[in-house]
Design a protein around this motif. Structure first.
Motif, short mmCIF file in Angstrom:
data_model
loop_
_atom_site.label_atom_id
_atom_site.label_comp_id
_atom_site.label_asym_id
_atom_site.label_seq_id
_atom_site.Cartn_x
_atom_site.Cartn_y
_atom_site.Cartn_z
N GLY A 169 40.64 52.46 35.36
CA GLY A 169 40.84 51.07 34.97
C GLY A 169 39.83 50.10 35.57
N TRP A 170 38.97 50.57 36.48
CA TRP A 170 38.02 49.69 37.15
C TRP A 170 36.67 49.62 36.43
N ASP A 171 36.37 50.53 35.55
CA ASP A 171 35.04 50.59 34.94
C ASP A 171 34.69 49.28 34.24
N GLY A 172 33.59 48.66 34.70
CA GLY A 172 33.11 47.43 34.09
C GLY A 172 33.90 46.19 34.46
N PHE A 173 34.90 46.30 35.32
CA PHE A 173 35.72 45.14 35.66
C PHE A 173 34.90 44.13 36.46
N ASP A 174 35.06 42.85 36.15
CA ASP A 174 34.30 41.79 36.82
C ASP A 174 34.92 41.48 38.18
N VAL A 175 34.67 42.33 39.15
CA VAL A 175 35.23 42.15 40.49
C VAL A 175 34.76 40.85 41.13
N PRO A 176 33.44 40.54 41.13
CA PRO A 176 33.00 39.28 41.75
C PRO A 176 33.64 38.05 41.12
N GLY A 177 33.73 38.05 39.79
CA GLY A 177 34.29 36.89 39.10
C GLY A 177 35.77 36.71 39.41
N PHE A 178 36.52 37.80 39.44
CA PHE A 178 37.96 37.75 39.70
C PHE A 178 38.23 37.16 41.08
N VAL A 179 37.51 37.65 42.09
CA VAL A 179 37.73 37.18 43.47
C VAL A 179 37.20 35.76 43.66
N ARG A 180 36.03 35.47 43.09
CA ARG A 180 35.44 34.14 43.21
C ARG A 180 36.35 33.08 42.60
N ASP A 181 36.97 33.37 41.47
CA ASP A 181 37.86 32.40 40.83
C ASP A 181 39.07 32.07 41.70
N ARG A 182 39.50 33.00 42.51
CA ARG A 182 40.69 32.79 43.34
C ARG A 182 40.38 32.23 44.72
N LEU A 183 39.22 32.59 45.27
CA LEU A 183 38.91 32.15 46.64
C LEU A 183 37.77 31.14 46.69
N GLY A 184 37.07 30.94 45.58
CA GLY A 184 36.08 29.87 45.49
C GLY A 184 34.83 30.08 46.29
N ALA A 185 34.40 31.32 46.47
CA ALA A 185 33.19 31.59 47.24
C ALA A 185 32.35 32.67 46.56
N VAL A 186 31.05 32.61 46.80
CA VAL A 186 30.14 33.65 46.29
C VAL A 186 30.65 35.01 46.73
N THR A 187 30.73 35.95 45.80
CA THR A 187 31.26 37.27 46.09
C THR A 187 30.25 38.34 45.73
N LEU A 188 29.92 39.20 46.70
CA LEU A 188 28.99 40.29 46.51
C LEU A 188 29.75 41.61 46.60
N VAL A 189 29.41 42.56 45.74
CA VAL A 189 30.11 43.84 45.69
C VAL A 189 29.11 44.98 45.72
#
Length: 395
Positions: A169-189
């Protein structure tokens, strides 16, 4: 915290040079900064003022007087901002709040199965992160950024997992966008082993520019530090040694779909399955390591054999890459010297003497914190680099 306006295009490199000079923690005068950076004193004064306003630099105790007023001294301020560092494992979450030198201020650990899917796992990450920030007396406004290590291949440019074998279920999932939208900070993965390699290098081997970090756990992977920088390769999958086929791998089926892969022979899951088939209960690499430490002869034999198999792949890497240190981490590395002894046996036997003359093969010193420390450094080094520093000073 006071912020300054955006830097003009020219000064960015000079500001970064001043900041780089003080990041070792030693206070310096403006004259010392001018001598070290090659910048004019007036330029250094301007850059120092911008960094003081940003909070990244603070005034330190005055220097020794040579007859007049003692000169002002300036030092890096690690407390200026915080970083959220996240290690998502196959069965756990480890999250830390760090300062700007990667020191852990507070951390939390939770059992969490990555197979629960990205939304459930990342919602848990955000909840735990928010509570840790509050416990440390900081909030999301203080965040420099968020770094996340995932237990599977990651396309570095986008931060999205790419066909991760143990992450349905993780393939291609926008991890940086999901976390950034909730915590409001640049997210690197990034891949968790890359984060581990970076964390191990920056905290314990900064003067060894060429390093291989091997994570031997449920699966097997490696991270490469070349010339002091993390080497990801063109698609971000450099170091995927777990899927190198062994000569004696026989028909061991691997979760990648091939047979004879190193991971299918020497990974913690494979060893645990063999022990269980022989009537010795083991579910994880940690169970295998515990059995070996307790003196279980079958476990010791299998762990030592796993070390030899890993050494077979590393012997080729040593000849090709010529590192000065190989660090072994992950759950299987907790089996005492048994795993590392097997690695050393084969590497020193099969590699050229010149390639191994100054080669150290050691257990991880960063331990369980390697991934979160590396995730923090991933954020810190990007934000304080010349290309991104103006963004930070403009906020």
């Amino acid at each position: 915290m006071t912020r300054t306006g955006p830097l003009p295009a020219g000064p960015a490199a000079g500001t970064a040079a001043v900041l780089r000079a003080v990041r070792d923690g030693r206070p310096r005068t403006r004259a010392e900064l001018a001598a070290e950076t090659g910048l004019a004193r007036s330029t250094v004064a301007e850059r120092v003022e911008a960094l003081l306003e940003s909070g990244l630099v603070r005034r330190a105790d005055n220097g020794r007087s040579t007859g007049g007023r003692p000169p002002s001294m300036y030092a890096f301020n690690p407390a200026a901002r915080t970083v959220l560092a996240v290690d998502v494992g196959a069965r756990h979450l480890r999250i830390a709040v760090t300062d700007l030198v990667g020191e852990v201020l507070t951390e939390g650990y939770r059992a969490q199965d990555v197979t629960d899917g990205p939304r459930a796992v990342l919602e848990r990450v955000c909840e735990l992160a928010a509570s840790l920030l509050a416990a440390s007396g900081r909030d999301t406004a203080d965040l420099l950024g968020i770094g996340i290590g995932l237990p599977g291949p990651v396309e570095h440019a986008s931060g999205r997992p790419t066909n991760p074998p143990i992450m349905p279920g993780w393939d291609g999932f926008d991890v940086p966008g999901f976390v950034r939208d909730r915590l409001g900070a640049v997210t690197l993965v990034d891949n968790d082993v890359n984060a581990m390699a970076l964390g191990e290098h920056r905290t314990h081997w900064p003067h060894r520019p060429d390093l291989i970090f091997v994570k031997a756990a449920t699966g097997i992977g490696s991270g490469l530090i070349s010339g002091g920088a993390l080497h990801r390769g063109s698609q971000g999958v450099a170091g995927d040694m777990g899927h190198v086929r062994l000569q004696n791998g026989a028909d061991a089926a691997c979760r990648c779909g091939n047979v004879g892969c190193l991971e299918a022979v020497a990974g913690g899951a494979a060893i645990a399955a063999r022990l269980t088939a022989d009537g010795i209960t083991a579910d994880t690499s940690a169970d295998v390591a515990a059995l070996a430490r307790a003196g279980s002869l079958p476990a010791v034999a299998l762990v030592r054999g796993a070390g030899r198999a890993i050494g077979e792949v590393l012997a080729t890497a040593v000849s090709f890459f010529n590192p000065s240190v190989i660090v072994i981490g992950g759950g299987l590395s907790q089996a005492g010297e048994h795993l590392i002894a097997g690695v050393r046996e084969v590497v020193y036997q099969r590699s050229l003497p010149l390639a191994t003359r100054e080669l150290d093969i050691v257990q991880s010193l960063a331990g369980d914190r390697a991934a979160v420390r590396g995730a923090a450094f991933m954020v810190i080094e990007r934000a304080l680099a010349p290309d991104h520093l103006p963004e930070l000073l403009a906020c």
